[in-house]
Motif scaffolding. Sequence first.
Motif, mmCIF file in Angstrom:
data_model
loop_
_atom_site.group_PDB
_atom_site.id
_atom_site.type_symbol
_atom_site.label_atom_id
_atom_site.label_comp_id
_atom_site.label_asym_id
_atom_site.label_seq_id
_atom_site.Cartn_x
_atom_site.Cartn_y
_atom_site.Cartn_z
ATOM 1 N N GLY A 14 -48.901 22.925 46.057
ATOM 2 C CA GLY A 14 -49.501 22.575 44.990
ATOM 3 C C GLY A 14 -49.810 20.947 45.170
ATOM 4 O O GLY A 14 -48.950 20.259 45.684
ATOM 5 N N ILE A 15 -51.096 20.507 45.043
ATOM 6 C CA ILE A 15 -51.441 19.334 45.366
ATOM 7 C C ILE A 15 -52.178 18.550 43.920
ATOM 8 O O ILE A 15 -52.826 19.160 43.265
ATOM 9 C CB ILE A 15 -52.442 19.099 46.416
ATOM 10 C CG1 ILE A 15 -51.867 19.773 47.585
ATOM 11 C CG2 ILE A 15 -52.882 17.771 46.745
ATOM 12 C CD1 ILE A 15 -52.636 20.099 48.821
ATOM 13 N N ASP A 16 -51.387 17.259 43.757
ATOM 14 C CA ASP A 16 -51.781 16.500 42.514
ATOM 15 C C ASP A 16 -52.639 15.164 43.094
ATOM 16 O O ASP A 16 -51.620 14.393 43.497
ATOM 17 C CB ASP A 16 -50.575 16.311 41.370
ATOM 18 C CG ASP A 16 -51.060 15.323 40.481
ATOM 19 O OD1 ASP A 16 -52.131 15.584 39.763
ATOM 20 O OD2 ASP A 16 -50.221 14.351 40.357
ATOM 21 N N LYS A 21 -51.865 7.792 44.362
ATOM 22 C CA LYS A 21 -51.061 8.477 45.270
ATOM 23 C C LYS A 21 -51.436 9.925 45.071
ATOM 24 O O LYS A 21 -51.988 10.276 44.180
ATOM 25 C CB LYS A 21 -49.485 8.514 45.158
ATOM 26 C CG LYS A 21 -48.885 8.288 43.789
ATOM 27 C CD LYS A 21 -47.518 7.784 43.972
ATOM 28 C CE LYS A 21 -46.906 7.820 42.869
ATOM 29 N NZ LYS A 21 -47.128 6.215 42.050
ATOM 30 N N CYS A 22 -51.008 10.623 45.944
ATOM 31 C CA CYS A 22 -51.305 12.258 46.190
ATOM 32 C C CYS A 22 -49.918 12.899 46.530
ATOM 33 O O CYS A 22 -49.289 12.448 47.383
ATOM 34 C CB CYS A 22 -52.108 12.579 47.339
ATOM 35 S SG CYS A 22 -52.665 14.266 47.305
ATOM 36 N N ARG A 23 -49.510 13.822 45.531
ATOM 37 C CA ARG A 23 -48.354 14.475 45.842
ATOM 38 C C ARG A 23 -48.508 16.070 46.240
ATOM 39 O O ARG A 23 -49.408 16.645 45.452
ATOM 40 C CB ARG A 23 -47.633 14.461 44.386
ATOM 41 C CG ARG A 23 -47.052 13.205 44.034
ATOM 42 C CD ARG A 23 -46.116 13.133 42.651
ATOM 43 N NE ARG A 23 -45.995 11.898 42.109
ATOM 44 C CZ ARG A 23 -44.851 11.063 42.435
ATOM 45 N NH1 ARG A 23 -44.372 11.666 43.707
ATOM 46 N NH2 ARG A 23 -44.700 9.858 42.109
ATOM 47 N N GLY A 37 -44.296 16.152 49.663
ATOM 48 C CA GLY A 37 -44.768 15.280 50.281
ATOM 49 C C GLY A 37 -45.801 14.061 49.777
ATOM 50 O O GLY A 37 -46.148 14.604 48.467
ATOM 51 N N LEU A 38 -45.780 12.900 49.945
ATOM 52 C CA LEU A 38 -46.442 12.053 49.087
ATOM 53 C C LEU A 38 -47.659 11.215 50.119
ATOM 54 O O LEU A 38 -47.510 10.599 51.269
ATOM 55 C CB LEU A 38 -45.610 10.718 48.843
ATOM 56 C CG LEU A 38 -46.042 9.633 47.770
ATOM 57 C CD1 LEU A 38 -46.244 10.596 46.541
ATOM 58 C CD2 LEU A 38 -44.897 8.872 47.798
ATOM 59 N N SER A 58 -50.222 14.270 52.617
ATOM 60 C CA SER A 58 -49.316 14.835 51.806
ATOM 61 C C SER A 58 -49.020 16.269 51.980
ATOM 62 O O SER A 58 -47.959 16.564 52.017
ATOM 63 C CB SER A 58 -49.835 14.608 50.375
ATOM 64 O OG SER A 58 -50.877 15.494 50.169
ATOM 65 N N THR A 59 -49.986 17.036 52.570
ATOM 66 C CA THR A 59 -49.581 18.450 53.060
ATOM 67 C C THR A 59 -48.694 18.414 53.989
ATOM 68 O O THR A 59 -47.816 19.081 54.318
ATOM 69 C CB THR A 59 -51.151 18.969 53.351
ATOM 70 O OG1 THR A 59 -51.868 19.093 52.167
ATOM 71 C CG2 THR A 59 -50.833 20.315 53.896
ATOM 72 N N GLN A 60 -48.979 17.429 55.209
ATOM 73 C CA GLN A 60 -48.452 17.512 56.499
ATOM 74 C C GLN A 60 -47.052 17.041 56.244
ATOM 75 O O GLN A 60 -45.927 17.749 56.805
ATOM 76 C CB GLN A 60 -49.112 16.596 57.300
ATOM 77 C CG GLN A 60 -50.362 17.541 58.053
ATOM 78 C CD GLN A 60 -51.114 16.371 59.025
ATOM 79 O OE1 GLN A 60 -50.521 15.562 59.631
ATOM 80 N NE2 GLN A 60 -52.582 16.628 58.806
ATOM 81 N N LEU A 61 -46.749 16.214 55.399
ATOM 82 C CA LEU A 61 -45.581 15.844 55.250
ATOM 83 C C LEU A 61 -44.651 16.352 54.467
ATOM 84 O O LEU A 61 -43.439 16.886 54.748
ATOM 85 C CB LEU A 61 -45.353 14.395 54.296
ATOM 86 C CG LEU A 61 -46.078 13.167 55.057
ATOM 87 C CD1 LEU A 61 -46.311 11.948 54.125
ATOM 88 C CD2 LEU A 61 -45.091 12.794 56.073
ATOM 89 N N ALA A 62 -45.215 17.530 53.297
ATOM 90 C CA ALA A 62 -44.629 18.457 52.745
ATOM 91 C C ALA A 62 -44.230 19.476 53.538
ATOM 92 O O ALA A 62 -43.127 20.125 53.345
ATOM 93 C CB ALA A 62 -45.574 18.920 51.515
#
Lengths: 304, 304
Positions: A14-16, A21-23, A37-38, A58-62
């Motif tokens: 889920g991406i907001d 910022k992008c979570r 990820g942020l 954020s995807t890669q960090l998550a």
Amino acid sequence: MMAKSADEDQLYIGIDGGGTKCRATIYSEQHGVLGTGLGGPANPLHGLERTLESIMVSTQLAMRDAGLPLESIYQVYAGLGLAGVNLPSLYKKITEWEHPFKQMFLTTDLHTACIGAHEGGDGAVIITGTGSCGFSYVKGRSVNYGGHGFALGDKGSGAWMGLEAIKAVLMELDGLGPHTIMTSEIKEHFNVTTAMGVAEKMAGQPSSSYAKLARYVFDAAHQGDQIALAIVKDGAQYVSQLAHRLLENNPLRLSMIGGLAEPLQQWLDPAIAKLVEVPKQPPEMGAIYFAQQSVLEQDQKVAL
Amino acid sequence: MMAKSADEDQLYIGIDGGGTKCRATIYSEQHGVLGTGLGGPANPLHGLERTLESIMVSTQLAMRDAGLPLESIYQVYAGLGLAGVNLPSLYKKITEWEHPFKQMFLTTDLHTACIGAHEGGDGAVIITGTGSCGFSYVKGRSVNYGGHGFALGDKGSGAWMGLEAIKAVLMELDGLGPHTIMTSEIKEHFNVTTAMGVAEKMAGQPSSSYAKLARYVFDAAHQGDQIALAIVKDGAQYVSQLAHRLLENNPLRLSMIGGLAEPLQQWLDPAIAKLVEVPKQPPEMGAIYFAQQSVLEQDQKVAL
């Protein structure tokens, strides 16, 4: 967070996206949230390339936080909530992006915030942060009011409050308006003494710079400052109006989201303040519910 | 216009820089105005290089219009009125420019507008065009109030009126505000039907785009539209306040300049409306008077 292979159960991300910022949150149907990820700014209205980059960061960090190998992103369904994708041209551009996900489901950030707040169910939300907006999603029909951006809309938001404060301070400094304790606070904040000094600091600044000044308005209102009180009451009245308008759509629940939700609460129409319920989940969880629902609808269509 | 050599009597050029155009006038002490020229935008706050280019274009056109050889510009004293040169850093940058004039005297566009309006004498001016500002020059002391730019200041200006109109229209289209006849007019103007359509047309637009909508506010006010009337009266009250503030400095005359000077007149405090006198000369003539006065003061200093 525990490491999991994407093969064992279905994974969702889920991406907001937001202006600052992008979570991203990785979610497993069997095990719940696996990692978060942020990333940086992800408002496509302010730059599409930057947005896509922030989504990937954020995807890669998550994925890393979840202990998942990066290549398993190809197995993950993605739900994306982004500002401005109610504009067909922008929606099209983003759906044309060669994303790495198994499938991508795109909707507005308002929609994901709303489904998040109501844990996948119907309802309404009022967002009051840097900007302001009202949104409801009831029986498949979404409606939104307000928004429209700084400085033509977004009444009751942080940026609007900051702008009204600056206007009042400049009026006093020009000897054209009544005294407000915000004047000394704003002068101190910017370390300037004149109207020209204040104007120079704010000239060409984005809405986020105005929103940072909202706390001076609330502080002054709590001290009984008449000018600040008028601003806060005017903003809160608008937010109450937004709420009444949303209630016409008969949402099951109504929540408020954003940095001003809490400080505004006490100034709202009491009938509205009583109705407002705490958001159950954040917008990135809303994006996951949206992806799940979209996959389900798709499977049902295939089955028919 | 008649051709003249620069040797016969002292020539001056008066240059008035503005956000959309730059006006230059060549003036001979013996024969009056010899020629005029019009260049592009010349507001150094929006770009220094562009400003200097517009100054040179308007200068060359004025020289040609006067029938003067371009090289005689080295014999001409120049008076320049430019926005923002009350900021020491900008003033310094422009005085460091390798200009072609015999000598260059730089001051604010407010100052040249004021000396122009009062034909070289002391006085006060209120400028209400795209922006708004009050300025007085009395016994060598200049004061200004208001201004501060869109959207934090410039109340009562065309841009301010346009913004207030858009806010009211969006409120009505969202079902959150009362009816105003401006709504149908603005929808027709942009050929859109929704709040989102209006917001999209205005998002990121400069103050000049808002100022173009001011005429709808006056039109609607004349038809008795309550929302438009409130905007016009609020703007006019601010301009009247500006005038009262300027009168505290005891100016000999008070003039109003700019596209809104005439339409605002009937809404002003009657005591102020009665006092306002027609500007005697345009700002570029004010720039010429400023150059003449500066040369005179310089000669007096040398003589002492």
